[in-house]
Design an enzyme around this catalytic site. Structure first.
Site, PDB file in Angstrom:
ATOM      1  N   CYS A 137      15.619  41.274   0.200  1.00 18.84           N
ATOM      2  CA  CYS A 137      14.271  40.745   0.046  1.00 18.84           C
ATOM      3  C   CYS A 137      13.237  41.865   0.085  1.00 18.84           C
ATOM      4  O   CYS A 137      13.340  42.789   0.899  1.00 18.84           O
ATOM      5  CB  CYS A 137      13.990  39.742   1.164  1.00 18.84           C
ATOM      6  SG  CYS A 137      12.374  38.964   1.063  1.00 18.84           S
ATOM      7  N   LYS A 138      12.248  41.787  -0.782  1.00 18.89           N
ATOM      8  CA  LYS A 138      11.138  42.734  -0.729  1.00 18.89           C
ATOM      9  C   LYS A 138       9.788  42.012  -0.726  1.00 18.89           C
ATOM     10  O   LYS A 138       8.789  42.525  -1.226  1.00 18.89           O
ATOM     11  CB  LYS A 138      11.225  43.753  -1.858  1.00 18.89           C
ATOM     12  CG  LYS A 138      11.216  43.208  -3.271  1.00 18.89           C
ATOM     13  CD  LYS A 138      11.239  44.382  -4.260  1.00 18.89           C
ATOM     14  CE  LYS A 138      11.120  43.906  -5.706  1.00 18.89           C
ATOM     15  NZ  LYS A 138      11.083  45.028  -6.658  1.00 18.89           N
TER      16      LYS A 138
END
Length: 341
Positions: free
Chosen positions: A175-176
């Protein structure tokens, strides 16, 4: 300004233990309708949980959450395969109307009763409307919803009728969200804040900590903060039971692993690409059977319970004590025989 803490920012303080053997530590817990032998759910990602993983985990005493990035017909078939094996699992829906209603109804008709309302930002009007419509039109269901990270969000979801809060915005290994949007709260603080809302509500609501789990120690920390169970993605990635083929290269065997907000996943599943990419795609070494990893995590949890004198999962919250640690303290507590760069 409030300080928010991640798992690495804290360490658990050893307590006097009357536990003579780690076998005395009982990792079982009831989560919704599931009686789990270990407080672990596999993530509802397309490279983590389909029917094979769900069946395997159920037989091992954990539980899977089927992802929703497939046709409704495929989803029904996958859930039916799980049930045919005498098992059960969570199933996922989104909030896009009317697709979520059609998916929910089809899964409900074949016996599914444990649903995850699965969106990136769960503290939203769309989740509110979805949960309220579920309760209005269907009965005997358990609803897990998220993802959230604040006291206010937890308080609202509880008032909407959510039974289990899925906590965690931005901590996942693929996830970013925090990089792209600037939003998110470190996990240890997220769980504490959501637990405060649960405690104040006096309702039978549970918390699943989703994301950021890299070891059994992180699981114990999540339970200390107030989680009832954790959702795991990356630790199970690359196992035999995950979807996808085992590939071979000059460096060995590997399998794909990706976030559901990655460009690769969105293109494959024909999801909208109008929003920013909040996930990444990668590959991980092939790890063999998930049973080995699950057993390692279970034994690690048992060891953690012995250090805080907790014989049950629920006792971890009341028995464990924690303190903040410096970055040097974190490094000191990790294997460093080869030096630190």
């Amino acid at each position: 300004m409030k300080k928010a803490l991640s798992y690495d920012d804290i360490t658990l303080v050893p307590q006097f233990s009357s536990i003579r053997s780690r076998d005395e530590a009982d990792t079982s817990i009831k989560l919704g309708k599931f009686n789990l032998k270990v407080p672990i759910i596999s993530a509802n990602m397309d490279t983590i949980t389909e029917d094979v993983m769900a069946v395997s985990l159920y037989k091992l005493g954990a539980v899977g959450a089927l992802h929703r990035f497939m046709s409704i017909e495929q989803n029904v078939k996958q859930y039916s395969n799980v049930v045919e094996n005498g098992c059960d699992c969570w199933v996922s829906i989104g909030v896009k109307h009317p697709e979520w209603i059609e998916r929910f109804a089809a899964l409900y008709d074949v016996g599914a009763r444990n649903f995850v309302v699965d969106v990136a930002h769960g503290h939203s009007v769309l989740v509110k409307e979805t949960v309220e419509k579920i309760h209005k039109n269907w009965s005997n269901i358990t609803v897990m919803a998220g993802n959230i990270s604040t006291y206010e969000a937890a308080k609202d979801l509880i008032s909407w009728g959510v039974h289990i809060l899925k906590v965690g915005i931005g901590p996942g290994s693929c996830c970013k969200t925090r990089v792209v949007t600037g939003h998110g709260v470190p996990m240890f603080t997220s769980i504490i804040d959501c637990f405060l809302a649960v405690d104040e509500s006096k309702k039978d609501v549970a918390i699943v900590a989703d994301g950021g789990i890299r070891s059994s120690g992180d699981i114990v920390k999540a339970l200390t903060a107030g989680a009832n169970a954790v959702m795991i993605g990356s630790l199970f990635a690359g196992t035999k039971e995950t979807p996808g083929h085992v590939e071979t290269s000059s460096s060995g065997k590997y399998k794909k692993f990706r976030g559901m907000a990655s460009t690769e996943a969105r293109l494959e599943h024909k999801m909208s690409t109008c929003s920013a990419e909040e996930g990444v795609s990668s590959v991980v070494p092939y790890k063999g059977k998930v049973e080995v990893i699950l057993n390692e995590l279970k034994m690690g949890i048992k060891s953690g319970m012995s250090y805080c004198n907790a014989r049950t999962i629920n006792e971890i919250y009341s028995h464990a004590q924690w303190c903040e640690q410096t970055h040097s303290g974190f490094i000191e507590g990790t294997p460093h025989i080869f030096g630190v760069k």
